[in-house]
Motif scaffolding. Sequence first.
Motif, short mmCIF file in Angstrom:
data_model
loop_
_atom_site.label_atom_id
_atom_site.label_comp_id
_atom_site.label_asym_id
_atom_site.label_seq_id
_atom_site.Cartn_x
_atom_site.Cartn_y
_atom_site.Cartn_z
N ILE A 41 -32.33 -12.23 37.73
CA ILE A 41 -33.27 -11.13 37.95
C ILE A 41 -34.27 -11.05 36.81
N CYS A 42 -33.80 -11.22 35.58
CA CYS A 42 -34.68 -11.08 34.41
C CYS A 42 -35.90 -11.96 34.53
N LEU A 43 -35.69 -13.24 34.73
CA LEU A 43 -36.81 -14.18 34.76
C LEU A 43 -37.64 -14.03 36.03
N ASN A 44 -36.98 -13.81 37.17
CA ASN A 44 -37.68 -13.84 38.44
C ASN A 44 -38.22 -12.49 38.91
N TRP A 45 -37.47 -11.41 38.63
CA TRP A 45 -37.86 -10.11 39.15
C TRP A 45 -37.68 -8.99 38.13
N CYS A 47 -37.70 -8.92 33.51
CA CYS A 47 -38.35 -8.98 32.19
C CYS A 47 -39.67 -9.74 32.21
N ILE A 48 -39.67 -10.95 32.74
CA ILE A 48 -40.83 -11.83 32.60
C ILE A 48 -42.01 -11.41 33.49
N PRO A 49 -41.82 -11.25 34.80
CA PRO A 49 -42.98 -10.87 35.62
C PRO A 49 -43.57 -9.51 35.26
N THR A 50 -42.73 -8.56 34.85
CA THR A 50 -43.29 -7.27 34.47
C THR A 50 -44.17 -7.39 33.23
N LYS A 51 -43.80 -8.27 32.30
CA LYS A 51 -44.63 -8.43 31.10
C LYS A 51 -45.98 -9.06 31.44
N ALA A 52 -45.99 -9.95 32.44
CA ALA A 52 -47.25 -10.52 32.89
C ALA A 52 -48.13 -9.44 33.52
N THR A 147 -22.77 -12.51 36.92
CA THR A 147 -23.39 -12.22 38.21
C THR A 147 -24.44 -11.11 38.16
N GLY A 148 -24.62 -10.48 37.00
CA GLY A 148 -25.68 -9.51 36.85
C GLY A 148 -25.44 -8.20 37.58
N ALA A 149 -26.53 -7.55 37.96
CA ALA A 149 -26.46 -6.24 38.58
C ALA A 149 -27.62 -6.07 39.56
N LYS A 150 -27.55 -5.00 40.33
CA LYS A 150 -28.62 -4.68 41.28
C LYS A 150 -28.97 -3.20 41.13
N ALA A 151 -30.09 -2.82 41.69
CA ALA A 151 -30.56 -1.44 41.56
C ALA A 151 -29.62 -0.47 42.25
N ARG A 152 -29.39 0.65 41.59
CA ARG A 152 -28.58 1.71 42.18
C ARG A 152 -29.38 2.40 43.29
N GLN A 153 -28.72 2.69 44.39
CA GLN A 153 -29.35 3.41 45.50
C GLN A 153 -28.76 4.81 45.58
N LEU A 154 -29.62 5.82 45.59
CA LEU A 154 -29.18 7.20 45.72
C LEU A 154 -29.45 7.71 47.13
N ALA A 155 -28.52 8.49 47.65
CA ALA A 155 -28.67 9.03 49.00
C ALA A 155 -29.97 9.81 49.13
N ALA A 322 -31.19 -8.54 28.70
CA ALA A 322 -31.08 -9.99 28.81
C ALA A 322 -30.60 -10.62 27.51
N HIS A 323 -31.12 -10.13 26.37
CA HIS A 323 -30.73 -10.73 25.10
C HIS A 323 -29.28 -10.44 24.75
N LYS A 324 -28.76 -9.34 25.23
CA LYS A 324 -27.34 -9.06 25.07
C LYS A 324 -26.52 -10.07 25.86
N ALA A 325 -26.95 -10.35 27.09
CA ALA A 325 -26.25 -11.32 27.93
C ALA A 325 -26.25 -12.71 27.30
#
Length: 468
Positions: A41-45, A47-52, A147-155, A322-325
């Motif tokens: 997620i970091c590289l593709n969706w 840390c990296i794309p958001t910095k761009a 395996t990372g994580a995904k966004a939390r969804q709230l009702a 990401a740097h912690k990982a």
Amino acid sequence: MSDTFDLIVVGGGPGGYVAALRASQLGMSVAVVESTHLGGICLNWGCIPTKALLRSSEIHHLLHELDSYGFSADNIKFDIPKIVARSRAVVKRMNTGVAHLLKKAKVQVFDGRAKLAGKAGEAHKVSITKDGQEIAVIKAPHVILATGAKARQLAGLETDGHLVWGAREAMTPTELPKRLLVIGSGAIGVEFASFYRNMGSEVTIAEVADRILIAEDPEISAAARKSFEKQGIKIITNAKVGPLQKGSNEVSTTIESPQGTVNLTVDRVICAVGIVGNVDDLGLENTKVQIDRTHIITNEFCETAELGVYAIGDVAGAPWLAHKASHEAVICVEKIAGRSPEPLHPLNIPGCTYSRPQVASVGLSEEKAIAAGHKVRVGRFPLMANGKAVAMGETDGMVKTVFDATTGELLGAHMIGAEVTEMIQGYVIARTGELTEAELMETVFPHPTISETMHEATLAAFDGPLHI
């Protein structure tokens, strides 16, 4: 193609691929199983794309400040599809780079989903499926779950890909929303709010806590709020967002807070309310691996309760960085290899938010240092008193240091302003090396640089700053 390895890494993100590279350096045979895309997620969706994207928004902001630098330009405009295309091109370049590194390191990459499938003697078996069909079974005595994580969804606030965006939709807009509501004010929410405001959107942030950037020192949070509101971002704290009423191309809702009720209609909503670990369908139910609120429990060397199974990165809990990982990856692999790595100290992990202005910190806030029983000495230095910041036209911000009054230990450092995400590492090195105020005060900082504020903020905690 071999089916037996020294190490299997599940997940090819900044934890997983770094673990594979380090293991290869140490002479292990390694397999990486990745179901979606190398880099995670970091590289593709993340840390990296958001910095761009943020870089593009910074340029847009500067183009509207040209007069203060002695320039002028007419008919300034932007092309959102081109901005997004540049961001995706950066991702492709980095993704290709990770694939090249793994190939160079002779790491075998499997395209599919991995699941622990029992043991074969001392080795763990891992089943790999693609499109629901098993394509391979591989085994190794050591398995790292990254395996990372995904966004939390709230009702009631679930993302739908159209009106209510998650991070992916927010990174790939086809047009700029005129009105935007961002729910959540952690690093992700604040960065998106900053990007869209700099591009011209009307932005409202709704935060359930009593302040934004809750992980930061309260003084820095307050400074960030003041700066964002000066830029035109509306911020509502202690907020309760009501049900979302969706139209064909807009969303209406009510936001309740101690300041009253706000009726709001926006074009799009970004929901950034945290993450949950990717622990589903990994075969953990047949192991001793323990899970707490979607995160795998590990010890200081990333070991789970199941011998030979490890977990690193977001799936192993906060901080979700990401740097912690990546650092956990190295610790974990070196422990497997029989070396004696130092455990990762959570308070030595820097946090960065790439908004305008940037925010960065390491260690304890003043509030938490006092709560932990420390007698503290606090230093502050504003960027407006720094020559380089004035020359750059970037005077918004400050540096704050928190020292133990008795020992001189640097307990924490907190920064807001231009390029502070690049400078925080100086304080991280100080904490990792267990330096005191003496070494920092005696360090020669180059002039003219914004980093001089780090020196002045140290002096301010003791003998006093020189330039205010």
